[in-house]
Scaffold this motif. Sequence first.
Motif, PDB file in Angstrom:
ATOM      1  N   UNK A   1       0.970  -1.235   0.104  1.00  0.00           N
ATOM      2  CA  UNK A   1       0.462  -0.149   0.058  1.00  0.00           C
ATOM      3  C   UNK A   1       0.654   1.093  -0.023  1.00  0.00           C
ATOM      4  N   UNK A   2       2.220   1.151  -0.158  1.00  0.00           N
ATOM      5  CA  UNK A   2       3.227   2.306  -0.620  1.00  0.00           C
ATOM      6  C   UNK A   2       2.691   3.053   0.875  1.00  0.00           C
ATOM      7  N   UNK A   3       3.719   2.808   1.776  1.00  0.00           N
ATOM      8  CA  UNK A   3       3.205   3.216   3.152  1.00  0.00           C
ATOM      9  C   UNK A   3       4.519   3.185   3.874  1.00  0.00           C
ATOM     10  N   UNK A   4       5.640   3.936   3.627  1.00  0.00           N
ATOM     11  CA  UNK A   4       6.790   2.994   4.404  1.00  0.00           C
ATOM     12  C   UNK A   4       7.307   3.542   5.580  1.00  0.00           C
ATOM     13  N   UNK A   5       7.397   2.425   6.210  1.00  0.00           N
ATOM     14  CA  UNK A   5       7.570   2.287   7.634  1.00  0.00           C
ATOM     15  C   UNK A   5       9.627   1.752   7.840  1.00  0.00           C
ATOM     16  N   UNK A   6       9.212   1.627   9.361  1.00  0.00           N
ATOM     17  CA  UNK A   6      11.174   0.820   9.212  1.00  0.00           C
ATOM     18  C   UNK A   6      11.618  -0.345   8.525  1.00  0.00           C
ATOM     19  N   UNK A   7      10.022  -1.584   8.624  1.00  0.00           N
ATOM     20  CA  UNK A   7      10.298  -2.738   7.483  1.00  0.00           C
ATOM     21  C   UNK A   7      10.453  -2.185   5.834  1.00  0.00           C
ATOM     22  N   UNK A   8       9.471  -1.526   5.631  1.00  0.00           N
ATOM     23  CA  UNK A   8       9.659  -1.724   4.063  1.00  0.00           C
ATOM     24  C   UNK A   8      10.971  -0.944   3.822  1.00  0.00           C
ATOM     25  N   UNK A   9      11.410   0.646   4.517  1.00  0.00           N
ATOM     26  CA  UNK A   9      12.697   0.634   4.613  1.00  0.00           C
ATOM     27  C   UNK A   9      13.454  -0.168   4.303  1.00  0.00           C
ATOM     28  N   UNK A  10      13.974  -0.876   4.946  1.00  0.00           N
ATOM     29  CA  UNK A  10      15.094  -2.064   5.502  1.00  0.00           C
ATOM     30  C   UNK A  10      15.096  -2.633   4.106  1.00  0.00           C
ATOM     31  N   UNK A  11      14.205  -3.270   4.424  1.00  0.00           N
ATOM     32  CA  UNK A  11      13.871  -3.707   2.607  1.00  0.00           C
ATOM     33  C   UNK A  11      13.817  -3.183   1.811  1.00  0.00           C
ATOM     34  N   UNK A  12      13.838  -2.190   1.021  1.00  0.00           N
ATOM     35  CA  UNK A  12      14.384  -1.193  -0.506  1.00  0.00           C
ATOM     36  C   UNK A  12      15.490  -0.817   0.918  1.00  0.00           C
ATOM     37  N   UNK A  13      16.180  -0.610   1.257  1.00  0.00           N
ATOM     38  CA  UNK A  13      17.784  -0.159   2.025  1.00  0.00           C
ATOM     39  C   UNK A  13      18.458  -2.004   1.173  1.00  0.00           C
TER      40      UNK A  13
END
Lengths: 368, 559
Positions: B242-254
Motif C-alpha cells: 500500500x506504499x506507506x513507508x515504515x522501518x520494515x519496508x525501508x529496511x527491505x528497500x535498503x
Amino acid sequence: MSFYRLTSLLFILVLLLTACTPASPVTPEVPTAAAKLPDSTDVPTDVAATETVDQTISGKLVIYSGRSEPLIQPVIDAFKAEHPEVEVLLKAGSNSEIANALIEEQANTQADLFITTELFTVQSLSQQGIFQPYRPAAADLLPPEFVDPNNNWIGLTLRARVIMYNTDLVAPEDLPTSIFDLTDPKWKGKIAAAGSTNGSMQAQIAAMRQLLGEEETEAWLQGLLDNEVTFFGGHTDVRKAVGAGEFALGLVNHYYYHLQLDEGSKVGVIYPDQGDGQLGLITNATAVAVVKGAQNVPAAQAFVDFLVSEQGQKIFAEQNYEYPLLPGVPLREGVQPLESFRLAEVNIAEAALDSDATFDLMEKLELP
Amino acid sequence: MNRSDAPMPPALVSPWQRLRAASNRLTTRSASPVLLAGLAGLVALFLAVPVVYIFLRAVGADAEAWQRLLQVRLWKLLGNTLLLMLAVTGGALVIGASMAWLTERSDLPGRKYFRWMFALPLAIPAYIGGIVHLALLRPRGGMLPRLLENLLGQPVYTPSPLGFWGAAFILILFTFPYVYLLSGAAFRSQHASLEEAARMLGYRPLRTFFSVTLPAMRPGLLAGALLVALDILAEYGTVALLRYETFSSAIFVQLSGRYDRSAAAVLSGVLVGLAVIILWAELHSQGQARFTQMESSWRPAPIVRLGKWRIPALLVAAGVTFTSLLVPVGVLTTWSIQAVLDPETLRSVLHSGSMGFSNFAWNSLWTSFLAALLAITLSVPVALFSVRHPSRVSRLIARVCQVGYAIPGVVIALSLVLLVNRALPFLYATPLIVVIAYVLRHVPQAVRASEAALNQVSATLEEAARVSGRTAVQAFVQVTFPLILPGLLAGGALVFLTSLKELPATLLLRPAGFDTLAVRVWVWANDGFYVQAAPAALLLVLISAVPLSFLLRREQIFK
C-alpha cells in the motif's frame, strides 16, 4: 477431543501432500520440443552453433534473475525442454537486490548465472570480480558494444524507454513528445512509473545523469514528484493501470505497451525525444553473466549459448516483444524497429562507475 | 523414594542410606536445575544472537551512514512507523473491544456465529487482505470505482486504500481479532457484582461501563494492544503493497538498493530498539494481568438487552465481518475459480516457479511444521526452568526468550544473511535457514504456551512421581508431559500458523528455486497477476484455518 481431531487432520494433510509432491521437479509443459528429441542425451538441434554441445550437461543450474519471472520463464522452459537433465532453479528479485546477494555470497557462491535488466549492474559487479569470463561463439555476431571486452558479461536484448498512454484519456493532439513533457502540470496526477527499486528506472536515471548532468536530472525527477506521479514497484502494475484507465500516461519499457495491447486495452505508445536538440530515445540492454565460483559451469555456459542462439533470441522477440541483439532475428509484428529512431548514446562503463551517485540522488529526492 | 526417607531413629539409619537420601535431595533440588538452567540458557543464547549481532552492526556502522539517515530519513520513518502503530492499535482496540462486548455481553442476534467470524480473520495474512482490498478499491482502476462508474455513468470518488489511511484500515481489519479474543475472555470472566455495585451506587449504565467495566478489562486490552503494536512494527507486506513507508519496508528497500548493508543495519537497530521497549511493556503488563477473582460467589455479568440498537449493532458487526472475512475469502474464491477455468492461467499457476504448485505448497507445510516442532522442543526447558524453579536467573532467561517478538522478519533475515554466510556457510541458501528464521521469530509463542501449560500442572504431581521412585526425567516423561501435551500442541499450532503466514524473512532467505505459498502469492501479486495469485492465497488461508480453529476451541469464549 478437538485436538485429536486436529492432529489427525494435520497428519492426513501432511500425508496427502507428501503423496502429491513430485519426487523430481515438474517437467516443463513444452511437450513438442521435448518429444522431438530421440533420447535423453544432448543431441545438438538446429540451434546456432554452441561450444558445449558435445559435453553432457546435467545437475542443478541456479539462475539469479533481476528480470521478473514471467519475462524469463519462457526461455527457461524452452531450455529445460532441450536439456531435461538440467534442473533449473530460479531466484528472481529486483536487480540490485540480486546484485547485493551476489556480493554477499562471494565466498560462498550459490548462483551459476546472473540475468539483469540493464548493463550498469553487470558492469559494476564485473569490476568487483563477481563474474568469470565466457565468450559464446555467437558473441562475434552481436554488436561489439554489447559484449564486455573482458567477456565477463554478454548482452541479450534491447528495450526502449517509452511513454504509453490510454487512448480514451489522451487526445492525439495532446500527446507528449518528450519525457520532459511529463513534468507539465497538465498531467498532474495522471502519470504512473516504476519506482527507485526498479532496474530500468535506475538505468534511465543513470543514463540521464550522464547525458544531462546531475542538476537537470534532479530537476526532472523533482518535476515528476511535483506532478504527483504514482510510482509502482514494477512495470506490470504501470501497464495494467494505464490499460485500465487509472492513469493517462505511463513511463515504461516498450514491450509493456505491447503486452497491454495484447490484453485488449486501448493503449498507444510514444517513442519520445526524437526532435532536434532533444535527448534521443533512451534504451537499455538485458545481459547475462556467469558467476565466478559457479558450481555448474557447463550448464551455465550452455544456458548462455542458448540465450544468444537464434532460438533463445526468438523467444525474447516473440514472447516479450524485445529487440534481440543477434542480427537476423525478426522483430515481433507491430514492434517498431529501433533503426527508425535516434537513440541517446550512453557510455555504460562510465555510468556504472557512478551508480552510487544515482542511488544518492534517488535517496535525496526520496523517490518512492 | 523408598522407606529410607521415612523418619526413623538415627541409630538405625546406615551411612549408606543417609548418603542415598542426601543424593536424592540433591537431584531434586539442585542437580536437575543446573542441567535445566544450562539447556534454557543455551536456548536463550541461540535466540539472542541475531538481535545482539544486529545491534553491534548498527552501533558499529560508520558515522557517515548514521549521519545520512539522521538527516531526514530516520525521523520521517520513526514518525511514519509510530503514527501507523498508534492508529492501528487504537482502531483495533475500539473494534476488537466493542465486538467482544457485543458477542459476550449483549443479546446481539447470531452472536455464536459472530464469535467465529471475528476470530477467523487471523487465518488471513494482512498482505493478502491488502491485495484483495487494493484490487477492489484502488482509485479509478479498482473493481468498486469502476462498477460505480458504470452504474452512475460518471466517476465517483471512492477512498483510496493506498497510503497511511489505507494501510491503517487494512491492518486494523486483520489485527483486531487479537484484541477481540483477549477482551472477549475478559468480558466473559467479569464478575456480575462489580457492575451491580456501581449501579447500586447510582451510576448510570454508560458511566458504569466507562468507570467500572472498562477499567477492569485494562489488563486484557493492554495485552492485546501491545501484541498489535508489535505486529505493526514487524509488518512488511501490507505497508509495501500500500506504499506507506515504515522501518520494515525501508529496511527491505535498503537491502535491495545500494550495495551497503550498514544503513540497513542502522535502521534495524533502531527498529529493534523500539520493539524491545514495547515488548518490555507487554511483559510488564502480563504481570498485572492477574486480577483477583472471588471464586466462591462468581456469576457471569448479565446480558445487556440492545433493544432498538439491535439492528444497528447487527449491521456494524456484519460490516466488520464482511470487510475482514467475507470479502477477502469471497474474492479469492472467485479469482481461484477463474484461474482454474482458464486453461492458460491454470497452466501458469501449476507450473510457475521452478518446481510447480504442489512443491511450494509442500514447502510451506514442512518448513512451518518443522519450525513448530523445533520451537516447542526449545521452549520446554525454558518453561520448565522458569515455572518450576522461579528465580531471578530463570526469569531473565524466560524474558530473553521473548525477544523474537521484537525482531521483525526483515531484521532476522538481514542478521541471518550476514551471520550464517560468515559463520555457517553450509547452512546458507538451504531451506533450513528459513526454518531457523521461523524458529527465532516464533519461539516466544511456544514458550508462553508451554509456560501456561506447565502452570496448570501442579508440581506436586511430579513430586509424587519422584517419591514413588521415578527419576526427574522419568517423572517428566510419564507424568508431566502427557498433561502438558495439549498445551504444547497449542503452542505448536500457533507457531505453525504464524510461520505459514511469514513473508519477509522467507523472501530474503529462500534459496533459488525454493518457494512457499506466501512467497508465490507475493511474487504474483507484485507483478499484478491477482488471478494467478489467488489459488495459492486461498490454499494458504484454508491451511491456516486448521490450526487456528484448533486454537480457538481452546479459548474460553468458544467453550
